[in-house]
Design a protein around this motif. Structure first.
Motif, mmCIF file in Angstrom:
data_model
loop_
_atom_site.group_PDB
_atom_site.id
_atom_site.type_symbol
_atom_site.label_atom_id
_atom_site.label_comp_id
_atom_site.label_asym_id
_atom_site.label_seq_id
_atom_site.Cartn_x
_atom_site.Cartn_y
_atom_site.Cartn_z
ATOM 1 N N ARG A 1 0.922 -0.948 0.101
ATOM 2 C CA ARG A 1 0.669 -0.122 -0.770
ATOM 3 C C ARG A 1 0.976 1.193 0.087
ATOM 4 O O ARG A 1 0.435 1.979 -0.032
ATOM 5 N N GLU B 1 1.676 5.516 4.719
ATOM 6 C CA GLU B 1 0.426 6.738 5.920
ATOM 7 C C GLU B 1 -0.410 5.405 7.109
ATOM 8 O O GLU B 1 0.306 4.075 7.025
ATOM 9 N N ASP B 2 -0.185 6.152 7.995
ATOM 10 C CA ASP B 2 -1.218 5.696 9.296
ATOM 11 C C ASP B 2 -2.270 5.644 9.097
ATOM 12 O O ASP B 2 -2.529 6.165 8.414
ATOM 13 N N ASN B 3 -2.827 4.643 9.645
ATOM 14 C CA ASN B 3 -4.113 4.256 10.242
ATOM 15 C C ASN B 3 -4.999 5.874 9.480
ATOM 16 O O ASN B 3 -5.824 6.097 9.190
ATOM 17 N N ALA B 4 -4.573 6.839 10.562
ATOM 18 C CA ALA B 4 -5.476 8.314 9.844
ATOM 19 C C ALA B 4 -4.569 8.934 9.076
ATOM 20 O O ALA B 4 -4.836 10.572 8.523
ATOM 21 N N GLY B 5 -3.607 8.474 8.099
ATOM 22 C CA GLY B 5 -4.055 8.859 6.743
ATOM 23 C C GLY B 5 -2.425 9.732 6.885
ATOM 24 O O GLY B 5 -2.235 10.744 5.799
#
Ligand SMILES: Cc1cc2nc3c(=O)[nH]c(=O)nc-3n(C[C@H](O)[C@H](O)[C@H](O)COP(=O)(O)OP(=O)(O)OC[C@H]3O[C@@H](n4cnc5c(N)ncnc54)[C@H](O)[C@@H]3O)c2cc1C
Length: 285
Positions: free
Chosen positions: A178, A204-208
Motif C-alpha cells: 500500500r 501512511e498511518d491509519n489516520a492518513g
C-alpha cells in the motif's frame, strides 16, 4: 569515431573476470551493454588496455523477487525490467523510473550494473538506488563487498568501486503493497537524460498521515541526492495541496545546481521543486 586499440576477453565465470581485472591493475574495464563505455572509448574519455566482456555471466541476468525485496543481477537490462510484469507490483517506483531511460535500442542493451557503475548524476537508476536505500553487491579479489547506495556515488561518473570489483547485484528492500510513490522527470526530448527528476515514496498511518518519506532527486548535483529537508516536511502530515507547496519550496531551497550547457543552475533549482510537486501529486492519486 574509431575506438583506440584494446585487448578483449570474454570470461565465463565471475572469478575469471575478477582475475582479469586484477591482473591489469586498473587498466582493464568491464563491458556490460556498452552504451556508455563504447562512446567513452570513442571519445578517448576511457582507454582501457583490456575490455572484460560480462555477457557470458548468465548468473548476473536474474531478477529475484522475494519477501525480503527485489534483487536485480547486474546484467539485467532495462528491457528485462519493463518486460517483467511481476515488478509492477513488487517495485512500481523502479518500473516508473526505468520507463524514462533512453530509447528502445539502448534499453535493449543497457544494464543496471553498467548504469550504477557509470554513475551519471542525471541517470534514473542511481537516483532510485539512493532513494530506496538499495545495497550494491560487488565481487573483487577480496571477496564480496556490500556497499550502501549512499556510499557508492562519490562524484560525477565516480563511485567507490575498486578497479578489480564487478557489481553482481542490486538489492532493494521490500516494498509494502500500500506504499504511495511518485516519479516525475523533465527532459528536453523523451528518452534524453533528465534535466531534473524526483523519485519519492511514503507510507501512511491509519489516520492518513505520511511517515517514512524518502525523496531523491537527479540532475541537480554531482550525484543523486536524498532531500532530507523535504522528507521532514512530509513526515507526520497528511499530503495535501498545502504540504505539497511546502515540499516544493523545500526541494528548490535544498539544491544548488551549477550552470551547464543544458540549463542554468537557477532553472534546475526551480525545476526540481516542480518535479517534487508532480511526484507528490502522482503519489496522492
Ligand atoms: C543515446 C543514449 C541515451 C541514453 N539515455 C539514458 C537515460 O535517459 N537514462 C539513463 O540512465 N541512461 C541513459 N543512457 C545510458 C544507458 O542507460 C547505459 O546503458 C548505461 O549508462 C550503462 O549501462 P551499460 O550496460 O551500457 O554499461 P557499459 O557502457 O558497458 O559500462 C558503463 C561503465 O560501467 C562499468 N561496468 C559495467 N558493468 C559493470 C559491472 N557489473 N561492475 C562494475 N563495473 C561495470 C564499465 O566498465 C563502464 O565504466 C543513454 C545512453 C545513450 C547512448
Amino acid at each position: 569515431m574509431k575506438l583506440p586499440s584494446f585487448e578483449y576477453a570474454c570470461p565465463t565465470t565471475i572469478s575469471e573476470a575478477v582475475a582479469l581485472l586484477t591482473a591489469h591493475d586498473g587498466e582493464a574495464k568491464p563491458l556490460a551493454g556498452g552504451q556508455s563505455l563504447v562512446p567513452m572509448m570513442a571519445f578517448r574519455v576511457a582507454s582501457p588496455s583490456l575490455v572484460v566482456d560480462l555477457r557470458k555471466l548468465s548468473e548476473l541476468r536474474k531478477i529475484r523477487i522475494a519477501d525480503g525485496g527485489v534483487t536485480l543481477g547486474a546484467m539485467v537490462r532495462w528491457r528485462d525490467i519493463l518486460d517483467d510484469s511481476r515488478l509492477r507490483s513488487a517495485h512500481p517506483l523502479l518500473v516508473a523510473a526505468v520507463e524514462h531511460v533512453a530509447h528502445y535500442q539502448i534499453r535493449n542493451r543497457g544494464t543496471v550494473g553498467g548504469s550504477v557503475a557509470h554513475a551519471d548524476p542525471a541517470a534514473e537508476l542511481p537516483g532510485i538506488v539512493v532513494t530506496c536505500e538499495a545495497t550494491i553487491a560487488a565481487v573483487g579479489k577480496g571477496g564480496t563487498r556490500l556497499i550502501e547506495a549512499d556510499d557508492l556515488f562519490v562524484g560525477p561518473l565516480m563511485t567507490a568501486l575498486k578497479p578489480d570489483e564487478i557489481i553482481t547485484e542490486i538489492r532493494f528492500p521490500a516494498w509494502p503493497a500500500r506504499r504511495r510513490f511518485g516519479f516525475s522527470e523533465f527532459a528536453r526530448r523523451r528518452g534524453d537524460f533528465a534535466l531534473a527528476a524526483a523519485a519519492l515514496f511514503y507510507d501512511e498511518d491509519n489516520a492518513g498521515r505520511a511517515h517514512n518519506a524518502h525523496v531523491g532527486v537527479i540532475g541537480v548535483g554531482d550525484r543523486p541526492l536524498r532531500l532530507t529537508a523535504v522528507e521532514d516536511s512530509i513526515n507526520g502530515s497528511r499530503v495535501n495541496e498545502t504540504l505539497i507547496a511546502k515540499a516544493e519550496a523545500a526541494a528548490s531551497a535544498a539544491v544548488e545546481p551549477p550552470d551547464d550547457i543544458h540549463a542554468s543552475g537557477a532553472y534546475r533549482k526551480a525545476l526540481v521543486g516542480v518535479m517534487v510537486e508532480r511526484a507528490l501529486k502522482n503519489a496522492m492519486t
